[in-house]
Design an enzyme around this catalytic site. Structure first.
Site, mmCIF file in Angstrom:
data_model
loop_
_atom_site.group_PDB
_atom_site.id
_atom_site.type_symbol
_atom_site.label_atom_id
_atom_site.label_comp_id
_atom_site.label_asym_id
_atom_site.label_seq_id
_atom_site.Cartn_x
_atom_site.Cartn_y
_atom_site.Cartn_z
ATOM 1 N N TRP A 1 0.776 -1.167 -0.016
ATOM 2 C CA TRP A 1 -0.129 0.112 0.032
ATOM 3 C C TRP A 1 0.794 1.387 0.068
ATOM 4 C CZ3 TRP A 1 -4.576 -0.976 3.872
ATOM 5 C CH2 TRP A 1 -5.473 -2.150 3.782
ATOM 6 N N LYS A 2 2.240 1.028 0.237
ATOM 7 C CA LYS A 2 2.913 2.388 0.455
ATOM 8 C C LYS A 2 2.526 3.167 1.413
ATOM 9 C CE LYS A 2 4.907 0.906 -4.198
ATOM 10 N NZ LYS A 2 5.620 1.560 -5.544
ATOM 11 N N HIS B 1 12.834 -2.304 -0.663
ATOM 12 C CA HIS B 1 12.419 -1.837 -1.784
ATOM 13 C C HIS B 1 13.187 -0.771 -2.445
ATOM 14 C CE1 HIS B 1 9.156 0.051 -3.802
ATOM 15 N NE2 HIS B 1 8.509 -1.072 -3.965
ATOM 16 N N GLU C 1 12.071 1.931 -3.312
ATOM 17 C CA GLU C 1 11.969 3.775 -2.866
ATOM 18 C C GLU C 1 12.700 3.537 -1.638
ATOM 19 O OE1 GLU C 1 7.698 3.158 -2.698
ATOM 20 O OE2 GLU C 1 7.629 2.987 -5.055
ATOM 21 N N GLY D 1 5.366 1.665 -10.882
ATOM 22 C CA GLY D 1 4.319 2.682 -10.756
ATOM 23 C C GLY D 1 4.393 3.653 -12.249
ATOM 24 N N GLY E 1 1.684 -2.524 -6.358
ATOM 25 C CA GLY E 1 1.694 -1.056 -5.546
ATOM 26 C C GLY E 1 0.270 -0.665 -5.968
ATOM 27 N N GLY E 2 0.355 0.137 -6.825
ATOM 28 C CA GLY E 2 -0.847 0.725 -7.339
ATOM 29 C C GLY E 2 -2.250 -0.145 -7.513
HETATM 30 P P1 PGA Z 1 3.373 -0.767 -8.794
HETATM 31 O O1 PGA Z 1 4.483 -0.704 -7.346
HETATM 32 O O2 PGA Z 1 2.742 -2.075 -8.939
HETATM 33 O O3 PGA Z 1 2.552 0.484 -8.448
HETATM 34 O O4 PGA Z 1 4.043 -0.455 -10.163
HETATM 35 C C1 PGA Z 1 5.144 -2.121 -7.352
HETATM 36 C C2 PGA Z 1 6.055 -1.938 -5.977
HETATM 37 O O5 PGA Z 1 6.499 -0.808 -5.849
HETATM 38 O O6 PGA Z 1 6.066 -2.691 -5.207
#
Ligand code: PGA
Length: 254
Positions: free
Chosen positions: A10-11, A97, A99, A175, A236-237
């Site tokens: 979910w970030k 991750h 990020e 993303g 993610g998204g």
């Molecule tokens: P995303 O992110 O599905 O939005 O590309 C994946 C993630 O960073 O784990």
């Protein structure tokens, strides 16, 4: 067979009400998964107990943290230790991750410490690796990913690596709506497994679940997860939309 896993990341999204609503919607649509399948929800720290509570008694569904500290408990304002996660019975934590690597400058050495602390606490890492665009364009992605894995994980014992979870996430696909093709994913996943096989043997390498991450959605999940070395995804998204994520959960290899 090794575990097949749909992991939601979910970030830093959703307020508490939105998080509760999303979890409720997913659980309403959730179909019982076969043995060996798991769905893991990596949610912001403040929502862990709420999510864990909603998941209790549900077969194959688990909460996860998105990060943990690189030190044990102590005077580290704002940090959350692996021991704290263990104390809350959180079974999984995402480590490394892209990020975290990019925005918080977590290098392979820091990630080694986090991995060791998580394992010592009894919290299973979901260890992320993956190359940026310029590395992919230079064609050196195999060596780059191999180095991330060997520097952070190769001090671990065969027992610790057995059943380990790796997430391969090409940074250029996160993303961006740009997905690696299922063949590109398979190629890298096979490479990752061969790197572990060379160090730990085929049986240990065969027990590792390697998840693909980067713009996975319900519409492309079955194609990607259908590849022999792809054991699910880190999402993610699309994990923020209940119907999308349930579609992804239902796309795991039978
Ligand atoms: P995303 O992110 O599905 O939005 O590309 C994946 C993630 O960073 O784990």
């Amino acid at each position: 067979m090794r575990k097949q896993i749909a992991a939601a990341n979910w970030k830093m999204n959703l307020d508490l009400k939105g998080a509760e609503k999303l979890m409720d919607e997913i659980l309403e649509q959730y179909q019982e998964m076969p043995d060996g399948h798991q769905a893991i929800f990596a949610v912001p720290f403040p929502y862990l107990l709420m999510v864990q509570d909603k998941l209790s008694g549900r077969k194959g569904l688990y909460a996860a943290a998105q990060n943990c500290a690189a030190t044990g408990n102590g005077a580290y304002t704002g940090e959350v230790s692996a021991d704290m996660l263990k104390g809350m019975n959180i079974p999984y934590v995402i480590i490394g991750h892209s990020e975290r690597r990019e925005y918080y400058h977590e290098d392979n050495q820091v990630l080694t410490r986090k991995t060791d602390l998580a394992l010592a606490a009894g919290v299973s890492p979901i260890f992320c690796c993956g190359e940026p665009l310029h590395i992919r364009e230079a064609g050196t992605q195999n060596r780059y990913v191999e180095q991330q894995l060997t520097e952070s994980l190769f001090h671990l014992s065969a027992d610790q690596i057995t059943g380990f979870i790796i997430a391969y996430e090409p940074i250029w696909a996160i993303g961006t709506g740009k997905t690696a093709s299922s063949d590109q994913a398979q190629e890298m996943h096979r490479h990752i497994r061969s790197v572990f096989a060379a160090k730990y043997g085929d049986a240990v390498a065969g027990s590792i679940s390697i998840l693909y991450g980067g713009s996975v959605k319900a519409a492309n999940a079955a194609d990607i997860f259908g590849k022999p070395d792809v054991d699910g995804g880190l999402v993610g998204g699309a994990s923020l939309v209940a119907t999308e994520f349930v579609g992804i959960m239902n796309s795991l290899k039978k």
